[in-house]
Design an enzyme around this catalytic site. Structure first.
Site, PDB file in Angstrom:
ATOM      1  N   ARG A 236      51.636  37.754  41.868  1.00 40.69           N
ATOM      2  CA  ARG A 236      51.004  37.970  40.564  1.00 40.69           C
ATOM      3  C   ARG A 236      52.010  37.576  39.481  1.00 40.69           C
ATOM      4  O   ARG A 236      53.205  37.898  39.578  1.00 40.69           O
ATOM      5  CB  ARG A 236      50.609  39.438  40.372  1.00 40.69           C
ATOM      6  CG  ARG A 236      49.354  39.875  41.122  1.00 40.69           C
ATOM      7  CD  ARG A 236      48.085  39.195  40.613  1.00 40.69           C
ATOM      8  NE  ARG A 236      46.885  39.673  41.276  1.00 40.69           N
ATOM      9  CZ  ARG A 236      46.362  39.204  42.405  1.00 40.69           C
ATOM     10  NH1 ARG A 236      46.950  38.186  43.030  1.00 40.69           N
ATOM     11  NH2 ARG A 236      45.255  39.712  42.913  1.00 40.69           N
ATOM     12  N   GLU A 265      45.992  34.425  32.853  1.00 37.93           N
ATOM     13  CA  GLU A 265      45.283  33.298  33.496  1.00 37.93           C
ATOM     14  C   GLU A 265      43.913  33.114  32.872  1.00 37.93           C
ATOM     15  O   GLU A 265      43.234  34.124  32.613  1.00 37.93           O
ATOM     16  CB  GLU A 265      45.163  33.568  35.007  1.00 37.93           C
ATOM     17  CG  GLU A 265      46.525  33.585  35.680  1.00 37.93           C
ATOM     18  CD  GLU A 265      46.470  33.908  37.184  1.00 37.93           C
ATOM     19  OE1 GLU A 265      45.360  34.076  37.731  1.00 37.93           O
ATOM     20  OE2 GLU A 265      47.547  33.990  37.790  1.00 37.93           O
ATOM     21  N   HIS A 284      46.168  29.598  40.704  1.00 37.86           N
ATOM     22  CA  HIS A 284      45.851  30.789  41.510  1.00 37.86           C
ATOM     23  C   HIS A 284      44.957  30.413  42.702  1.00 37.86           C
ATOM     24  O   HIS A 284      43.830  30.897  42.828  1.00 37.86           O
ATOM     25  CB  HIS A 284      45.182  31.865  40.631  1.00 37.86           C
ATOM     26  CG  HIS A 284      45.311  33.248  41.201  1.00 37.86           C
ATOM     27  ND1 HIS A 284      45.458  34.362  40.427  1.00 37.86           N
ATOM     28  CD2 HIS A 284      45.302  33.697  42.491  1.00 37.86           C
ATOM     29  CE1 HIS A 284      45.543  35.436  41.197  1.00 37.86           C
ATOM     30  NE2 HIS A 284      45.457  35.055  42.456  1.00 37.86           N
TER      31      HIS A 284
HETATM   32  C1  GLV Z   1      44.332  36.833  45.329  1.00 37.58           C
HETATM   33  O1  GLV Z   1      45.197  36.734  44.524  1.00 37.58           O
HETATM   34  C2  GLV Z   1      43.871  38.074  45.853  1.00 37.58           C
HETATM   35  O2  GLV Z   1      44.335  39.135  45.401  1.00 37.58           O
HETATM   36  O3  GLV Z   1      43.001  38.053  46.731  1.00 37.58           O
END
Ligand code: GLV
Length: 324
Positions: A236, A265, A284
């Site tokens: 993160r 984001e 991401h």
């Molecule tokens: C992706 O970042 C998730 O948390 O599944």
């Protein structure tokens, strides 16, 4: 009367069809993501919410939804949800661990290799028409950093961290790891975070975002990293201080960074990290394979069906809601 469930996005996978047998299901079909305002407008009267990590389920929203009985997120991370607020109401929260472990570890490795060997820079170099007869090859042309035989420091030795460690051993890397509660994993040396930062050529972050990990990689810890090291973050964005990282990269103290996640984001185009050639970025996509996303959706639906049929969710973040 059937319970009402809001699904905030069309989902892949097999199980979504089965959900409709258990509830009156509304799937948000408009193009793009459901906004925070949209979620506030669509959720009243719903007993269940099947959401994505882009849906902010905060204390205000939870308080405004008296009918809410469960939340199931198609993600492993749940930092977009106020878990204590749900738990206080006895509302179970489902998530999707396990199925994305290998895919996310692959992404971390892909980004690490790309940053180490300047793959994106080299790609741009050719596409911009810069590869000419005059510079066709030279001993110092696009030289990067060896991954094989280097030392990798894994920050957070959960399932994904361990999957990264397995990949690293195939590359002959020395693997160090730091985890809040010490975990003994064969082939991995447990060390303090400080020792990890000082000794690692590559540092890869694999922690959940929480109050205790937010800003963990701050200016002080980034300054502890070995000169010429590479930072990889597929966890993160909030765990890493982006401006401190940008400074360390711009000054040449760190060789490169590879980032799949950002503090905010989508990342703002004026984020200084985007101006640096030694930063590899991705939007991401850690778990983004067709198969893994389908498996995640199936688990999210299984969690929802369990809640609708009065069973404990198979993957529940706050199982204490089931104890009386
Ligand atoms: C992706 O970042 C998730 O948390 O599944």
């Amino acid at each position: 009367m059937k319970k009402r469930v809001l699904v905030t996005h069309q989902l892949p996978g097999e199980r979504i069809r089965e959900l409709s047998a258990h509830c009156e299901m509304t799937i948000w079909m408009d193009p793009g993501l459901l906004t925070a305002q949209g979620l506030r407008e669509e959720l009243p009267g719903c007993h269940g919410l099947v959401c994505l990590l882009t849906d902010r389920v905060d204390a205000d929203l939870i308080a405004a939804m008296p009918d809410l009985e469960f939340v199931s997120s198609m993600s492993v991370g749940v930092d977009h949800v106020d878990v204590p607020a749900l738990t206080a109401r006895g509302i179970p929260l489902g998530h999707t661990p396990g199925v994305l472990v290998n895919t996310t570890a692959d992404t971390a490795f892909a980004l690490m290799l790309a940053a180490a060997r300047r793959v994106v820079e080299a790609d741009h170099f050719i596409r911009m028409g810069n590869w000419t007869k005059e510079n066709a090859w030279a001993p110092d042309f696009f030289t990067g950093k060896d991954v094989s035989g280097a030392t990798l420091g894994i920050v957070g030795l959960g399932e994904i961290g361990q999957a990264v460690a397995r990949r690293a051993s195939g590359f002959g890397m020395k693997v160090l790891a730091w985890n809040r509660s010490v975990r003994e994993v064969p082939g991995v040396e447990s060390v303090s975070l400080e020792a990890l930062l000082q000794r690692s050529d590559f540092v890869s972050v694999h922690l959940a975002l929480s109050d205790s990990t937010r800003g963990l990689m701050d200016a002080r810890r980034i300054a502890m990293m070995k000169p010429g090291a590479v930072l990889v973050n597929t966890a993160r964005g909030g765990i890493v201080d982006e401006s401190a990282l940008a400074q360390a990269l711009a000054s040449g103290r760190l060789a490169a960074a590879a980032l799949d996640v950002f503090e905010s984001e989508p990342v703002a185009m004026d984020n200084p990290l985007l101006a640096l050639p030694n930063v590899v970025v991705a939007p991401h996509i850690g778990s983004a394979t067709t198969q893994t996303r389908a498996s995640m959706a199936d688990i999210a639906i299984d969690n929802a069906i369990a809640a609708l049929t009065g069973e404990p969710m198979p993957h529940c973040v706050n199982p204490e809601v089931y104890s009386d």
